[in-house]
Design an enzyme around this catalytic site. Structure first.
Site, PDB file in Angstrom:
ATOM      1  N   ARG A  51      41.051  39.458  41.659  1.00 18.15           N
ATOM      2  CA  ARG A  51      39.595  39.607  41.673  1.00 18.15           C
ATOM      3  C   ARG A  51      39.096  40.619  42.693  1.00 18.15           C
ATOM      4  NH1 ARG A  51      40.763  35.384  39.495  1.00 18.15           N
ATOM      5  NH2 ARG A  51      42.316  35.404  41.124  1.00 18.15           N
ATOM      6  N   THR A  52      39.548  40.481  43.936  1.00 14.50           N
ATOM      7  CA  THR A  52      38.923  41.289  44.983  1.00 14.50           C
ATOM      8  C   THR A  52      39.220  42.769  44.758  1.00 14.50           C
ATOM      9  OG1 THR A  52      39.299  39.417  46.439  1.00 14.50           O
ATOM     10  CG2 THR A  52      38.640  41.471  47.488  1.00 14.50           C
ATOM     11  N   LYS A  80      58.026  51.212  55.375  1.00 16.02           N
ATOM     12  CA  LYS A  80      58.871  52.046  56.249  1.00 16.02           C
ATOM     13  C   LYS A  80      58.503  51.851  57.710  1.00 16.02           C
ATOM     14  CE  LYS A  80      58.430  55.557  52.694  1.00 16.02           C
ATOM     15  NZ  LYS A  80      57.636  56.769  52.452  1.00 16.02           N
ATOM     16  N   ARG A 101      42.920  44.489  52.382  1.00 15.64           N
ATOM     17  CA  ARG A 101      43.385  43.099  52.491  1.00 15.64           C
ATOM     18  C   ARG A 101      44.717  43.122  53.211  1.00 15.64           C
ATOM     19  NH1 ARG A 101      43.569  38.589  47.841  1.00 15.64           N
ATOM     20  NH2 ARG A 101      41.371  38.582  48.426  1.00 15.64           N
TER      21      ARG A 101
HETATM   22  N1   CP Z   1      38.938  35.152  45.242  1.00 19.36           N
HETATM   23  C1   CP Z   1      39.914  36.022  45.570  1.00 19.36           C
HETATM   24  O1   CP Z   1      39.985  36.532  46.698  1.00 19.36           O
HETATM   25  O2   CP Z   1      40.785  36.275  44.551  1.00 19.36           O
HETATM   26  P1   CP Z   1      41.987  37.295  44.612  1.00 19.36           P
HETATM   27  O3   CP Z   1      42.995  36.752  45.608  1.00 19.36           O
HETATM   28  O4   CP Z   1      42.520  37.384  43.214  1.00 19.36           O
HETATM   29  O5   CP Z   1      41.444  38.611  45.113  1.00 19.36           O
END
Ligand code: CP
Length: 306
Positions: A51-52, A80, A101
């Protein structure tokens, strides 16, 4: 230049403006279709995501911009040994804005300190997930019509669930919010949330173990999955993973206008039989994630659309 590391980076007024912009994008998508022409979003994901990452990419494409990036640490030069600081300095040469992320708490913050483009925390370890919170706030405001005077039940893995931590931080700023924290003893919210945030700010909350003991009081039920990737021990995960399963029988205990939210992905904690219930809002919530990320990109890039 503004980054987004935590929902608290935005004041309540700034948040309100962002959510209003997101609603306008929902109503008038064509108005924004060329707003980011010539701009590039880098998605640097060291941890899995559906999603994100994809909603960020959809958001930039909907704005007429382009996207580039990587979807795992293994497919980047992190494998690396490259540091996040070096990576972001390089990404700053290629893109106008970055969503990152990382499995390490604080990694996007470190990146933001070396970056010459806005960095958005797209989830860091068990710490924060601010754009999920923006999504959640937009969902609540759009479906319940307000962000105050609500009773919200947060259910499941409240220890490792970063979406829950970010959402509590954001919601305590609105008046008369009540929290019911529904979890097994081992997955209670960390003490810094209970003591430093809820108790110190005199926020109304109670902790219960049984979902049935909360259902009838709730305006919103926010379900979460048990975070397998954060457990040290597989046996503990297996013991905890099916602790809560929301099904039709439990939904019968809830108010007719309650909404069920979930950041997704779900595993077993919401039975698929609940999906057809009009109170199930979790797929709408994923759609709101695109509008709010469009609004965030416009805001951080300081793009005005008249
Ligand atoms: N809600 C959410 O963060 O989903 P993902 O881990 O798929 O990005």
């Amino acid at each position: 230049m503004q980054h987004l590391m935590s929902p608290l980076d935005l004041s309540v007024e700034e948040l309100d403006k962002l959510l209003t912009l997101a609603n306008d994008i929902e109503q008038n998508p064509q108005k924004y279709a060329h707003a980011c022409e010539g701009k590039k979003l880098a998605t640097c994901f060291y941890e899995p995501s559906t999603r994100t990452r994809l909603s960020f990419e959809a958001a930039m494409l909907n704005l007429g911009g382009s996207v580039l990036g990587f979807s795992s640490a293994d497919s980047s030069s992190a494998s690396k040994g490259e540091s996040v600081s070096d990576t972001i300095r390089v990404i700053s040469c290629y893109a106008d804005i970055c969503a990152m992320r990382h499995f390490k708490e604080g990694a996007p913050l470190v990146a933001s300190q070396k970056s010459s483009i806005p960095v958005i925390n797209a989830g860091d370890g068990g710490h924060q997930h601010p754009t999920q919170t923006l999504t959640d706030l937009l969902t609540i405001r759009s479906l319940k019509g307000r962000l105050d005077n609500l009773t919200i039940g947060l259910c499941g893995d409240l220890k490792f669930g970063r979406t829950v931590h970010s959402l509590i931080h954001a919601l305590i700023r609105y008046p008369h919010m009540k929290f019911i924290l529904i979890s097994p003893e081992e997955l209670r919210v960390p003490s810094y949330i209970r003591e430093d945030l809820l108790e110190k700010n005199n926020i109304a909350f109670r902790e219960v173990e049984r979902l049935e003991d909360a259902m009838g009081d709730l305006d919103i039920l926010y379900m979460t999955r048990v975070q397998r990737e954060r457990f040290f021990n597989e046996d503990d995960y297996v013991r905890m993973k099916d602790f809560y399963i929301l099904n039709r029988k439990k939904m019968a205990l809830a108010k007719e206008d309650m909404i069920v939210m979930h950041p997704l992905p779900r595993v077993n904690e919401i039975s698929v039989e609940v999906d057809d219930d009009p109170r199930a809002a979790y797929f709408k919530q994923a759609q709101y994630g695109v509008y709010v990320r469009m609004a965030l990109i416009l805001t951080l890039l300081e793009v005005e659309v008249c």
